[in-house]
Design a protein around this motif. Structure first.
Motif, PDB file in Angstrom:
ATOM      1  N   ARG A   1       0.845  -1.200   0.000  1.00  0.00           N
ATOM      2  CA  ARG A   1       0.000   0.000   0.000  1.00  0.00           C
ATOM      3  C   ARG A   1       0.877   1.246   0.000  1.00  0.00           C
ATOM      4  NH1 ARG A   1      -2.195   3.142   4.312  1.00  0.00           N
ATOM      5  NH2 ARG A   1      -3.947   4.349   3.556  1.00  0.00           N
ATOM      6  N   ARG A   2       1.920   1.240   0.825  1.00  0.00           N
ATOM      7  CA  ARG A   2       2.832   2.380   0.888  1.00  0.00           C
ATOM      8  C   ARG A   2       3.500   2.607  -0.462  1.00  0.00           C
ATOM      9  NH1 ARG A   2       6.713   1.047   5.228  1.00  0.00           N
ATOM     10  NH2 ARG A   2       4.787   0.085   5.784  1.00  0.00           N
ATOM     11  N   ALA A   3       3.923   1.535  -1.121  1.00  0.00           N
ATOM     12  CA  ALA A   3       4.554   1.664  -2.435  1.00  0.00           C
ATOM     13  C   ALA A   3       3.564   2.198  -3.459  1.00  0.00           C
ATOM     14  CB  ALA A   3       5.104   0.312  -2.875  1.00  0.00           C
ATOM     15  N   ALA A   4       2.318   1.746  -3.384  1.00  0.00           N
ATOM     16  CA  ALA A   4       1.301   2.223  -4.323  1.00  0.00           C
ATOM     17  C   ALA A   4       1.011   3.700  -4.102  1.00  0.00           C
ATOM     18  CB  ALA A   4       0.017   1.410  -4.167  1.00  0.00           C
ATOM     19  N   VAL A   5       0.929   4.110  -2.840  1.00  0.00           N
ATOM     20  CA  VAL A   5       0.675   5.527  -2.540  1.00  0.00           C
ATOM     21  C   VAL A   5       1.849   6.367  -2.995  1.00  0.00           C
ATOM     22  CG1 VAL A   5       0.439   7.187  -0.644  1.00  0.00           C
ATOM     23  CG2 VAL A   5      -0.945   5.115  -0.667  1.00  0.00           C
ATOM     24  N   THR A   6       3.064   5.892  -2.759  1.00  0.00           N
ATOM     25  CA  THR A   6       4.253   6.636  -3.172  1.00  0.00           C
ATOM     26  C   THR A   6       4.321   6.762  -4.693  1.00  0.00           C
ATOM     27  OG1 THR A   6       5.405   5.802  -1.230  1.00  0.00           O
ATOM     28  CG2 THR A   6       6.759   6.701  -2.970  1.00  0.00           C
ATOM     29  N   ALA A   7       3.931   5.717  -5.397  1.00  0.00           N
ATOM     30  CA  ALA A   7       3.939   5.774  -6.863  1.00  0.00           C
ATOM     31  C   ALA A   7       2.860   6.699  -7.392  1.00  0.00           C
ATOM     32  CB  ALA A   7       3.754   4.372  -7.434  1.00  0.00           C
ATOM     33  N   PHE A   8       1.746   6.763  -6.716  1.00  0.00           N
ATOM     34  CA  PHE A   8       0.613   7.578  -7.167  1.00  0.00           C
ATOM     35  C   PHE A   8       0.773   9.043  -6.776  1.00  0.00           C
ATOM     36  CE2 PHE A   8      -3.650   9.328  -6.201  1.00  0.00           C
ATOM     37  CZ  PHE A   8      -4.162   9.307  -7.476  1.00  0.00           C
ATOM     38  N   GLN A   9       1.495   9.311  -5.718  1.00  0.00           N
ATOM     39  CA  GLN A   9       1.569  10.658  -5.153  1.00  0.00           C
ATOM     40  C   GLN A   9       2.074  11.724  -6.133  1.00  0.00           C
ATOM     41  OE1 GLN A   9       3.904  10.839  -1.601  1.00  0.00           O
ATOM     42  NE2 GLN A   9       2.510  12.281  -0.660  1.00  0.00           N
ATOM     43  N   PRO A  10       3.168  11.518  -6.874  1.00  0.00           N
ATOM     44  CA  PRO A  10       3.609  12.579  -7.796  1.00  0.00           C
ATOM     45  C   PRO A  10       2.563  12.959  -8.831  1.00  0.00           C
ATOM     46  CG  PRO A  10       5.347  10.966  -7.498  1.00  0.00           C
ATOM     47  CD  PRO A  10       4.120  10.420  -6.835  1.00  0.00           C
ATOM     48  N   ALA A  11       1.860  11.980  -9.363  1.00  0.00           N
ATOM     49  CA  ALA A  11       0.819  12.278 -10.348  1.00  0.00           C
ATOM     50  C   ALA A  11      -0.315  13.073  -9.712  1.00  0.00           C
ATOM     51  CB  ALA A  11       0.280  10.979 -10.950  1.00  0.00           C
ATOM     52  N   ALA A  12      -0.684  12.714  -8.505  1.00  0.00           N
ATOM     53  CA  ALA A  12      -1.748  13.441  -7.802  1.00  0.00           C
ATOM     54  C   ALA A  12      -1.313  14.869  -7.503  1.00  0.00           C
ATOM     55  CB  ALA A  12      -2.116  12.718  -6.510  1.00  0.00           C
ATOM     56  N   LEU A  13      -0.060  15.040  -7.101  1.00  0.00           N
ATOM     57  CA  LEU A  13       0.434  16.391  -6.819  1.00  0.00           C
ATOM     58  C   LEU A  13       0.465  17.249  -8.080  1.00  0.00           C
ATOM     59  CD1 LEU A  13       3.293  15.671  -4.265  1.00  0.00           C
ATOM     60  CD2 LEU A  13       1.049  16.671  -3.825  1.00  0.00           C
ATOM     61  N   ARG A  14       0.803  16.635  -9.215  1.00  0.00           N
ATOM     62  CA  ARG A  14       0.788  17.403 -10.471  1.00  0.00           C
ATOM     63  C   ARG A  14      -0.634  17.844 -10.820  1.00  0.00           C
ATOM     64  NH1 ARG A  14       4.742  13.685 -11.981  1.00  0.00           N
ATOM     65  NH2 ARG A  14       3.247  12.347 -13.034  1.00  0.00           N
ATOM     66  N   LEU A  15      -1.611  16.973 -10.596  1.00  0.00           N
ATOM     67  CA  LEU A  15      -3.004  17.343 -10.861  1.00  0.00           C
ATOM     68  C   LEU A  15      -3.463  18.473  -9.946  1.00  0.00           C
ATOM     69  CD1 LEU A  15      -4.666  13.839 -11.350  1.00  0.00           C
ATOM     70  CD2 LEU A  15      -4.370  15.617 -13.061  1.00  0.00           C
ATOM     71  N   ILE A  16      -3.088  18.407  -8.685  1.00  0.00           N
ATOM     72  CA  ILE A  16      -3.468  19.458  -7.741  1.00  0.00           C
ATOM     73  C   ILE A  16      -2.797  20.768  -8.121  1.00  0.00           C
ATOM     74  CG2 ILE A  16      -3.234  20.197  -5.339  1.00  0.00           C
ATOM     75  CD1 ILE A  16      -3.541  17.191  -4.587  1.00  0.00           C
ATOM     76  N   ALA A  17      -1.514  20.719  -8.474  1.00  0.00           N
ATOM     77  CA  ALA A  17      -0.800  21.930  -8.874  1.00  0.00           C
ATOM     78  C   ALA A  17      -1.431  22.546 -10.119  1.00  0.00           C
ATOM     79  CB  ALA A  17       0.679  21.615  -9.119  1.00  0.00           C
ATOM     80  N   ALA A  18      -1.808  21.708 -11.084  1.00  0.00           N
ATOM     81  CA  ALA A  18      -2.448  22.221 -12.298  1.00  0.00           C
ATOM     82  C   ALA A  18      -3.785  22.878 -11.972  1.00  0.00           C
ATOM     83  CB  ALA A  18      -2.645  21.090 -13.303  1.00  0.00           C
ATOM     84  N   ALA A  19      -4.532  22.302 -11.040  1.00  0.00           N
ATOM     85  CA  ALA A  19      -5.815  22.891 -10.645  1.00  0.00           C
ATOM     86  C   ALA A  19      -5.603  24.249  -9.971  1.00  0.00           C
ATOM     87  CB  ALA A  19      -6.570  21.953  -9.712  1.00  0.00           C
ATOM     88  N   ILE A  20      -4.565  24.342  -9.146  1.00  0.00           N
ATOM     89  CA  ILE A  20      -4.274  25.624  -8.484  1.00  0.00           C
ATOM     90  C   ILE A  20      -3.828  26.649  -9.513  1.00  0.00           C
ATOM     91  CG2 ILE A  20      -2.723  26.766  -6.839  1.00  0.00           C
ATOM     92  CD1 ILE A  20      -2.826  24.159  -5.198  1.00  0.00           C
ATOM     93  N   PHE A  21      -2.981  26.254 -10.470  1.00  0.00           N
ATOM     94  CA  PHE A  21      -2.556  27.165 -11.533  1.00  0.00           C
ATOM     95  C   PHE A  21      -3.760  27.696 -12.310  1.00  0.00           C
ATOM     96  CE2 PHE A  21       1.872  25.321 -11.671  1.00  0.00           C
ATOM     97  CZ  PHE A  21       2.500  26.505 -11.326  1.00  0.00           C
ATOM     98  N   ARG A  22      -4.683  26.797 -12.659  1.00  0.00           N
ATOM     99  CA  ARG A  22      -5.871  27.232 -13.402  1.00  0.00           C
ATOM    100  C   ARG A  22      -6.693  28.219 -12.583  1.00  0.00           C
ATOM    101  NH1 ARG A  22      -6.118  21.825 -14.797  1.00  0.00           N
ATOM    102  NH2 ARG A  22      -7.741  21.415 -13.271  1.00  0.00           N
TER     103      ARG A  22
END
Length: 102
Positions: free
Chosen positions: A39-60
């Motif tokens: 689970r930790r490995a899956a969250v760590t793998a998913f986290q950068p993509a999620a952060l990019r989506l959040i950053a893009a939403a904030i930029f918009r």
């Protein structure tokens, strides 16, 4: 369920069952550790993509404000006016936010 039944009926466990239960608990602890590490490995793998989506939403969200500030900066001829100082502060804040999100 065996433990629950014995506990609820107040029936003592036979001593010959204890070693088997201890082995079962060890197996369950091992399975739990494997699940947690995966689970930790899956969250760590998913986290950068999620952060990019959040950053893009904030930029918009702040893009219209950035356009307005840039527009006012280009139209403002007096850099010492109070509105120019406020626009410069807002621009600096947005730049810091954008730098943090990149």
């Amino acid at each position: 369920t065996l433990l629950t039944i014995h506990k609820s009926l107040s029936i003592p466990l036979h001593s010959k069952l204890v070693p088997s239960l201890l082995r079962l608990f060890e197996i369950l602890k091992g399975i739990e550790q494997v699940i947690r590490s995966r689970r930790r490995a899956a969250v760590t793998a998913f986290q950068p993509a999620a952060l990019r989506l959040i950053a893009a939403a904030i930029f918009r969200r702040y893009e219209p404000l950035r356009l307005i500030i840039d527009q006012h900066k280009s139209m403002d001829t007096s850099p010492s006016s109070p509105s120019s100082k406020n626009i410069a502060k807002l621009s600096a804040c947005l730049s810091a936010l954008e730098g943090t999100l990149k």
